[in-house]
Write an enzyme that holds these catalytic residues in place. Structure first.
Site: not given
Ligand code: 1HE
Length: 259
Positions: A27-28, A64, A66, A68, A111, A114, A134, A137, A142
């Protein structure tokens, strides 16, 4: 040694260095709730013998961002609470007490960026790219990015990244301060280990002050910053270790600066 039961991360000791890997390569290394809990746990209670942490991602991408798939159906209050779980976890990365050296490659997005910017020293491979998708999307940062990323690249550049979704490559990221070292493909982890071992040789109180006092002083007004600096200097410079190390230099037993 502190033991953690981890499903989305790996943790191994190499001498004084705790090597922590994001481990959802399929999931990267998208950051789901379990991974956030594990980041919080590991960085809050690293193995007792660790002096430095090296953070990296398994597979071709650092992260990758958050996950999603978990985020789609959250309500407003849930999103706020969720964001604050990230704040707590990434606070432990930045201020947990141990310096964190991060090896970057592939996607360092949303993220993932981040998380990377909560760490202290960043080493990137040429495949690294940085983006804040972001806007595309329909969400907002956050995980502390509006504070940490904006401090590094400026609010203006961060706004541009969020509006356009433009990806900056490894060289551009280096020029923007997103990485501190740019190395060859496949070399980031080894360079991160080399830097970590060097950092592990520093006086712990100096290291603690660098990672805990500097970002707080940066947020203060001029006069308060200088005052806090003098207090921190008083504490660090009067330790036994500082005296020993200064004497070693003066008696020509310590390496010169830059060597
Ligand atoms: C994911 C995620 C994810 C991959 N959440 N599942 N982040 C993003 O908007 C970045 C979204 N990801 C991508 O743009 C691409 O995946 C990459 C450029 C990172 C990599 O591309 P690629 O071609 O190597 O992989 P892929 O085929 O897109 O993805 C492989 C699998 O990972 C696939 O799942 P599969 O079940 O179909 O195999 C993808 O769905 C899955 N995957 N990324 C969930 N992010 C606290 S606020 C923070 C706000 C943000 O982080 S916003 C940024 C979100």
């Amino acid at each position: 040694m502190t033991t953690h039961s981890l499903t989305c991360m790996t943790l191994e000791m190499r001498g004084p260095v705790a090597v922590v890997g994001l481990h959802r390569p399929d999931k990267r290394n998208a950051i789901n709730d379990t991974m956030i809990d594990e980041i919080h746990a590991v960085f809050s209670a690293p193995p007792k013998e660790a002096r430095v942490i090296v953070l990296h991602g398994h597979g071709p991408h650092f992260s990758a961002g958050l996950d999603l798939s978990e985020h789609r159906d959250r309500g407003a209050f849930e999103v706020m609470m969720h964001s604050q779980t990230w704040h707590r976890a990434f606070h432990q990365v930045q201020m947990g007490g141990l310096p964190v050296v991060t090896a970057l490659k592939g996607a360092v997005v949303g993220g993932g960026l981040e998380l990377a910017t909560a760490s202290h020293v960043r080493v990137a491979e040429p495949s690294t790219f940085y983006a804040l998708p972001e806007g595309q999307r329909g969400i907002f940062v956050g995980g502390g990015g509006s504070v940490r990323i904006a401090r590094i690249i400026g609010a203006g550049r961060m706004t541009e990244m969020m509006l356009t979704g433009h990806a900056y490559n490894a060289q551009e990221g280096q020029a923007m301060g997103l990485s501190h070292y740019l190395v060859g493909e496949g070399e980031a982890l080894a360079k991160a280990m080399e830097l970590a071992e060097r950092i592990a040789g520093n006086a712990p109180l100096s290291v603690y002050a660098a990672i805990n006092a500097l970002p707080r002083i940066h947020d203060m007004a001029h006069a308060e910053g200088l005052y806090t600096e003098s207090l921190m200097a008083a504490l660090v410079q009067t330790s036994g270790e500082a005296r020993d190390r200064m004497r070693d230099f003066l008696e020509k037993r310590a390496p010169k600066a830059g060597s």
